[in-house]
Write a protein that holds these residues in place. Sequence first.
Motif, short mmCIF file in Angstrom:
data_model
loop_
_atom_site.label_atom_id
_atom_site.label_comp_id
_atom_site.label_asym_id
_atom_site.label_seq_id
_atom_site.Cartn_x
_atom_site.Cartn_y
_atom_site.Cartn_z
N TYR A 10 0.85 -1.37 -0.09
CA TYR A 10 -0.38 -0.17 0.07
C TYR A 10 0.58 1.27 -0.18
N ILE A 11 2.25 1.54 0.70
CA ILE A 11 3.00 2.48 0.90
C ILE A 11 3.83 2.52 -0.92
N GLN A 12 4.00 1.74 -0.97
CA GLN A 12 4.93 1.92 -1.95
C GLN A 12 4.65 2.05 -3.26
N GLU A 13 2.97 1.68 -3.69
CA GLU A 13 1.79 2.28 -4.09
C GLU A 13 1.14 3.39 -4.11
N ALA A 14 1.46 4.19 -2.88
CA ALA A 14 1.20 5.56 -2.34
C ALA A 14 1.38 6.41 -3.80
N PRO A 15 0.49 7.19 -4.00
CA PRO A 15 0.65 8.55 -3.95
C PRO A 15 1.35 9.73 -3.66
N ASP A 16 2.39 10.40 -4.70
CA ASP A 16 3.78 10.61 -4.25
C ASP A 16 3.06 11.64 -2.84
N THR A 17 1.87 12.27 -2.57
CA THR A 17 1.98 13.49 -2.51
C THR A 17 2.30 13.13 -0.54
N LEU A 18 1.40 11.78 -0.46
CA LEU A 18 1.69 10.68 0.79
C LEU A 18 2.88 10.47 1.01
N LEU A 19 3.34 9.34 0.29
CA LEU A 19 5.00 9.43 0.17
C LEU A 19 6.03 10.22 0.41
N THR A 20 6.05 11.44 -0.10
CA THR A 20 6.51 12.90 0.11
C THR A 20 6.20 13.98 1.83
N LEU A 21 5.28 13.13 2.24
CA LEU A 21 4.44 13.32 3.60
C LEU A 21 4.75 12.16 4.93
N LEU A 22 5.44 11.05 4.41
CA LEU A 22 5.37 10.00 5.00
C LEU A 22 7.14 9.79 4.73
N ASN A 23 7.83 10.55 3.88
CA ASN A 23 9.40 10.83 4.36
C ASN A 23 9.67 11.86 5.65
N SER A 24 9.03 12.85 5.22
CA SER A 24 9.38 13.70 6.02
C SER A 24 9.21 13.71 7.89
N ILE A 25 8.09 12.75 7.44
CA ILE A 25 7.31 12.38 9.48
C ILE A 25 8.72 10.66 9.26
N ARG A 26 9.59 10.74 8.70
CA ARG A 26 10.77 8.83 9.17
C ARG A 26 9.56 8.04 8.79
#
Length: 217
Positions: A162-178
């Motif tokens: 699910y995380i791997q296929e997430a939109p870029d906006t969500l992935l960017t947010l997840l990267n920001s919050i580790r």
Amino acid sequence: MTDPNKMIINLALFGMTQSGKSSAGNIILGSNDFHSNFSPCSVTKDCCLARSYHLHNFMRRGGQEITLQVRVLDTPGYPHSSLSNKHVKEKVKEALIHHFGKDGLHLALLIQRADMPLCGQEASPHVQMIQELLGHAWKNYTAILFTHAEKIEKAGLSEEEYIQEAPDTLLTLLNSIRHRCIFQYSSGNSFNEQRIPILKRILEFIKENSYQVLTFK
């Protein structure tokens, strides 16, 4: 006098209308303190603080059994169906100062429906509100709680997929919050079965922060 064998953790919930915010708060508390029901409009109009019962023998710290209590601040959905964005932000800011100004906030939980992932080029309004209210340190004190995670299973996906296929906006947010995120499964699970894994993950994030808190003035 502070009890060394007792720990209180302070949480604040943020999210869009009908994201499952109040329901998630009830699961974390193990009670029904927050009004939660399906509605075509925003249900929560005021900030509300609730406390859980004491959880005994839930965790250990320094070799000692620690009694845990959770304090949860529920906030109005943002954007709101009947309140202006400015009014909601003012309400939430006042509540953060009133409830956590001295003792501090351990973690802000962004409640996000797993079946409605973040899309678009810019951060969503509720993410922007967290950034404004928590300040430059918001990344260190924010995690995402995905509600309706059982729909991920029904789609035949694992959490990792699910995380791997997430939109870029969500992935960017997840990267920001580790990549601090939690999945809440509702179907077939009792209240307590949902609660314990969520609390354990929350405590992992708080421990990663060395139990530091964000204070408000």
